[in-house]
Design a protein around this motif. Structure first.
Motif, PDB file in Angstrom:
ATOM      1  N   TYR A 250      -6.701  -6.271  24.876  1.00  0.00           N
ATOM      2  CA  TYR A 250      -7.239  -5.358  25.892  1.00  0.00           C
ATOM      3  C   TYR A 250      -6.285  -4.170  26.008  1.00  0.00           C
ATOM      4  O   TYR A 250      -5.097  -4.290  25.748  1.00  0.00           O
ATOM      5  CB  TYR A 250      -7.351  -6.072  27.248  1.00  0.00           C
ATOM      6  CG  TYR A 250      -8.192  -5.294  28.249  1.00  0.00           C
ATOM      7  CD1 TYR A 250      -9.575  -5.373  28.240  1.00  0.00           C
ATOM      8  CD2 TYR A 250      -7.591  -4.437  29.168  1.00  0.00           C
ATOM      9  CE1 TYR A 250     -10.348  -4.642  29.132  1.00  0.00           C
ATOM     10  CE2 TYR A 250      -8.357  -3.702  30.062  1.00  0.00           C
ATOM     11  CZ  TYR A 250      -9.739  -3.813  30.043  1.00  0.00           C
ATOM     12  OH  TYR A 250     -10.506  -3.083  30.917  1.00  0.00           O
TER      13      TYR A 250
ATOM     14  N   HIS B 163     -10.401   9.169  40.303  1.00  0.00           N
ATOM     15  CA  HIS B 163      -9.316   8.329  40.833  1.00  0.00           C
ATOM     16  C   HIS B 163      -7.990   9.087  40.803  1.00  0.00           C
ATOM     17  O   HIS B 163      -7.841  10.068  40.083  1.00  0.00           O
ATOM     18  CB  HIS B 163      -9.169   7.053  40.011  1.00  0.00           C
ATOM     19  CG  HIS B 163     -10.140   5.975  40.387  1.00  0.00           C
ATOM     20  ND1 HIS B 163     -11.272   5.717  39.652  1.00  0.00           N
ATOM     21  CD2 HIS B 163     -10.145   5.096  41.423  1.00  0.00           C
ATOM     22  CE1 HIS B 163     -11.938   4.714  40.212  1.00  0.00           C
ATOM     23  NE2 HIS B 163     -11.273   4.323  41.298  1.00  0.00           N
TER      24      HIS B 163
ATOM     25  N   HIS C  60     -10.551 -11.349  32.154  1.00  0.00           N
ATOM     26  CA  HIS C  60     -11.097 -12.662  31.827  1.00  0.00           C
ATOM     27  C   HIS C  60     -10.967 -12.957  30.339  1.00  0.00           C
ATOM     28  O   HIS C  60     -11.413 -13.969  29.846  1.00  0.00           O
ATOM     29  CB  HIS C  60     -12.523 -12.861  32.363  1.00  0.00           C
ATOM     30  CG  HIS C  60     -13.549 -11.940  31.824  1.00  0.00           C
ATOM     31  ND1 HIS C  60     -14.272 -12.219  30.709  1.00  0.00           N
ATOM     32  CD2 HIS C  60     -13.972 -10.740  32.271  1.00  0.00           C
ATOM     33  CE1 HIS C  60     -15.106 -11.221  30.475  1.00  0.00           C
ATOM     34  NE2 HIS C  60     -14.940 -10.303  31.400  1.00  0.00           N
ATOM     35  N   GLN C  61     -10.305 -12.101  29.615  1.00  0.00           N
ATOM     36  CA  GLN C  61      -9.975 -12.351  28.211  1.00  0.00           C
ATOM     37  C   GLN C  61      -8.438 -12.229  28.083  1.00  0.00           C
ATOM     38  O   GLN C  61      -7.796 -11.708  28.985  1.00  0.00           O
ATOM     39  CB  GLN C  61     -10.624 -11.294  27.326  1.00  0.00           C
ATOM     40  CG  GLN C  61     -10.054  -9.883  27.609  1.00  0.00           C
ATOM     41  CD  GLN C  61     -10.379  -8.878  26.529  1.00  0.00           C
ATOM     42  OE1 GLN C  61     -11.501  -8.451  26.449  1.00  0.00           O
ATOM     43  NE2 GLN C  61      -9.398  -8.511  25.726  1.00  0.00           N
TER      44      GLN C  61
ATOM     45  N   VAL D 147     -12.151   2.628  29.046  1.00  0.00           N
ATOM     46  CA  VAL D 147     -12.870   3.201  27.905  1.00  0.00           C
ATOM     47  C   VAL D 147     -12.326   4.586  27.548  1.00  0.00           C
ATOM     48  O   VAL D 147     -12.028   4.877  26.384  1.00  0.00           O
ATOM     49  CB  VAL D 147     -14.394   3.233  28.220  1.00  0.00           C
ATOM     50  CG1 VAL D 147     -15.148   4.123  27.261  1.00  0.00           C
ATOM     51  CG2 VAL D 147     -14.942   1.807  28.183  1.00  0.00           C
TER      52      VAL D 147
ATOM     53  N   TYR E 252     -16.266  15.711  37.896  1.00  0.00           N
ATOM     54  CA  TYR E 252     -16.972  16.507  36.889  1.00  0.00           C
ATOM     55  C   TYR E 252     -18.247  17.052  37.521  1.00  0.00           C
ATOM     56  O   TYR E 252     -19.057  16.307  38.057  1.00  0.00           O
ATOM     57  CB  TYR E 252     -17.302  15.622  35.681  1.00  0.00           C
ATOM     58  CG  TYR E 252     -18.078  16.343  34.611  1.00  0.00           C
ATOM     59  CD1 TYR E 252     -17.477  17.335  33.854  1.00  0.00           C
ATOM     60  CD2 TYR E 252     -19.406  16.043  34.376  1.00  0.00           C
ATOM     61  CE1 TYR E 252     -18.187  18.011  32.873  1.00  0.00           C
ATOM     62  CE2 TYR E 252     -20.120  16.712  33.397  1.00  0.00           C
ATOM     63  CZ  TYR E 252     -19.505  17.699  32.646  1.00  0.00           C
ATOM     64  OH  TYR E 252     -20.210  18.375  31.683  1.00  0.00           O
TER      65      TYR E 252
ATOM     66  N   HIS F  29     -11.862   1.317  37.399  1.00  0.00           N
ATOM     67  CA  HIS F  29     -12.215   0.376  38.473  1.00  0.00           C
ATOM     68  C   HIS F  29     -11.090  -0.581  38.806  1.00  0.00           C
ATOM     69  O   HIS F  29     -11.094  -1.212  39.862  1.00  0.00           O
ATOM     70  CB  HIS F  29     -13.477  -0.411  38.107  1.00  0.00           C
ATOM     71  CG  HIS F  29     -13.239  -1.480  37.067  1.00  0.00           C
ATOM     72  ND1 HIS F  29     -12.775  -2.732  37.379  1.00  0.00           N
ATOM     73  CD2 HIS F  29     -13.367  -1.460  35.724  1.00  0.00           C
ATOM     74  CE1 HIS F  29     -12.655  -3.449  36.271  1.00  0.00           C
ATOM     75  NE2 HIS F  29     -13.002  -2.690  35.249  1.00  0.00           N
TER      76      HIS F  29
ATOM     77  N   ASP G 181     -10.573  12.613  36.114  1.00  0.00           N
ATOM     78  CA  ASP G 181     -11.059  11.397  36.787  1.00  0.00           C
ATOM     79  C   ASP G 181     -11.031  11.592  38.297  1.00  0.00           C
ATOM     80  O   ASP G 181     -10.178  12.293  38.828  1.00  0.00           O
ATOM     81  CB  ASP G 181     -10.181  10.191  36.430  1.00  0.00           C
ATOM     82  CG  ASP G 181     -10.928   8.877  36.665  1.00  0.00           C
ATOM     83  OD1 ASP G 181     -11.120   8.136  35.696  1.00  0.00           O
ATOM     84  OD2 ASP G 181     -11.332   8.592  37.815  1.00  0.00           O
TER      85      ASP G 181
END
Ligand code: FAD
Length: 470
Positions: free
Chosen positions: A61, A38, A55-56, A16, A116, A44, A36
């Motif tokens: 994407y 990560h 799954h698409q 996002v 953050y 994730h 972030d």
């Protein structure tokens, strides 16, 4: 402590945050700081099991400005011929490449491994998780908080049930590390991850009779055959949209609606004799369902409470188990069902879905709206939040808000073209692709036009809780 000044602060470099920042960079001259926890972009996907896939199709994407994958079709596996779906490692490589292109603009600074901390009188603070060093940042425009939907994956969320000493229970991430076969496998969870774990075991030669599948709730899945954008799939994908409109327009109850959607193969389920109690928007193919149906030992007794060496305690009773089984935890829910909040609120933007279960399209869209509309009311007016679905009745809720948003988007100058040009959209420009003279397609367009009115009128009636029967 260093002091930075920037136009936008993006918290989170998951799918996002990346889709949002991409539009800001492509469509304005703004400066951005992105942080972030990560060590790499992709959120994730950094924690996912190694055999995870989208799954698409990859085709819609990622971020708007860069294609993901080869836009080819699957040539191996269960879904030969379908548009390819990127693996977890492909997705991470993609985001690394995209981040590099962001950095090369000279307008985005990336701070991985940073947490953050908060906002103190409009000065935002974040802290390096490796050095403890604190940065403070003045934000001229807005902060984008992409952490609200709170995606959870099993490797970062321990099971909520009790596990007795001596029971081997691993996260789905551990499956590819197996060296010696256990006496059997027990997959806990029936969401997308549970499906993936079962398919992986079967594809890796495990006898279906050696698998026990704990299914707290059966799910309605979207038929992936309908989620294949592109002209070749026009009849199928657009036909499914028409089927949905007709089903909404003609059904007299929520029950009838779901039956019709099932009969039209819009929604699929594992067992036609079981009434699903869950709808999370995950997609599945017929060949995957056929493979999963080989598993005969499906336990439908609610959630697991406790696993002991010889039995499993569930909400609705106890089942016997084998001490040699390996339990595979797939119980984390991918997206938390938090209440919808206004996307634009003062100096904060909280991305959520503006199209059902399409987080990346939604993020790019919201960024575009941020840059093109002036007033907060106007912005929120075209960004009604589509709730994260959980129960079957939510299918209709998400459908209705999708329709409402689409309707409002028509009134914003230039927006239809932006959507049609967006690679993350996937479907809006399908009608424009119809070849003149192609009768079957032209017929479908007519049916589409005829179905919109009755669907719009009937939605309110279907929302009557008595009629919906939910
Ligand atoms: C197995 C699986 C398959 C999926 N397949 C699809 C699919 O095919 N299509 C689709 O559209 N969606 C799919 N999804 C849904 C998926 O959730 C989204 O596509 C998307 O990856 C979510 O991105 P995000 O940025 O919202 O969340 P995340 O990926 O969770 O990113 C949020 C980021 O914020 C960071 N963060 C959180 N708190 C802080 C803090 N305080 N300070 C700093 N950083 C912080 C986190 O470290 C994280 O990197 C799938 C999900 C799963 C689990």
């Amino acid at each position: 402590m260093t002091r930075l000044e920037v136009d936008y602060l993006v918290v989170g470099s998951g799918a996002v945050g990346m889709a949002f920042a991409d539009v800001l960079l492509q469509e304005s001259n703004c400066s951005i700081v992105m942080i972030d926890r990560h060590h790499n972009p992709g959120g994730h996907w950094n924690d996912a099991y190694s055999f995870v896939r989208l799954h698409q199709p990859s085709e819609f994407y990622g971020v708007n400005s860069a294609t993901l994958g080869r836009a080819g079709r699957e040539t191996t596996g269960l879904n030969i011929g379908d548009l390819e779906r990127a693996s977890g490692s492909e997705i991470l490589a993609y985001y690394e490449h995209v981040m590099q292109s962001f950095l090369e603009t000279g307008r985005l600074r990336y701070f991985p491994m940073c947490d953050y901390v908060g906002d103190f009188e409009n000065v935002h603070v974040f802290r390096s998780m490796t050095s403890g060093f604190e940065h403070s940042i003045s934000v001229r425009n807005k902060i984008i908080d992409t952490t609200y939907l709170n995606t959870a994956v099993p490797s970062t969320h321990p099971p909520r049930y009790e596990i007795a000493a001596g029971v081997r229970c691993v996260s789905v991430n551990e499956l590819p590390k197996i060296k010696n076969p256990p006496t059997g496998y027990c997959v806990v969870g029936a969401g997308k991850t549970g499906v993936d774990a079962c398919l992986w075991l079967l594809e890796n030669g495990v006898n279906p009779d050696s698998i026990c599948w704990i299914m707290p709730r059966d799910a309605w899945y979207q038929n992936r055959a309908n989620v294949q954008p592109g002209y070749e799939s026009f009849l199928r994908s657009f036909g499914a949209i028409v089927n949905q409109l007709e089903a909404v327009g003609q059904s007299t109850s929520g029950r009838e609606l779901l039956d019709r959607l099932n009969a039209d193969e819009v929604l699929l389920r594992l067992d036609d004799s079981v009434e699903p109690e869950m709808y999370h928007g995950a997609t599945i193919s017929h060949s995957e369902l056929a493979t999963l149906r080989q598993i005969g030992h499906v336990v439908r007794m609610g959630r697991v409470q406790k696993i002991e060496t010889h039995q499993i305690e569930l909400d609705k009773g106890t089942v016997a188990s084998d001490p040699g089984w390996l339990y595979v935890d797939c119980s984390a829910s991918a997206v938390e069902r938090r209440p919808s909040i206004p996307i634009f609120s003062g100096r904060k933007i909280t991305p959520q879905f503006v199209r059902s279960v399409q987080p990346v399209f939604s993020a790019a869209f919201i960024a575009h709206i941020e840059l093109t509309l002036d007033h907060e009311d106007e912005k929120n007016g075209v960004c009604t939040v589509v709730p994260v679905p959980d129960r079957p009745a939510d299918w209709l809720v998400t459908f209705a808000v999708n329709m409402l948003n689409r309707h409002r988007w028509k009134d914003v100058a230039g927006l239809a073209q932006w959507i049609a040009d967006s690679r993350l959209d996937g479907f809006s420009n399908l009608p424009q692709q119809v070849e003149p003279g192609h009768l079957e397609n032209a017929e479908l367009l007519k049916k589409f036009a005829a179905a919109i009115g009755p669907a719009t009128q009937n939605i309110t009636r279907l929302f009557d809780p008595v009629a919906v029967g939910d």
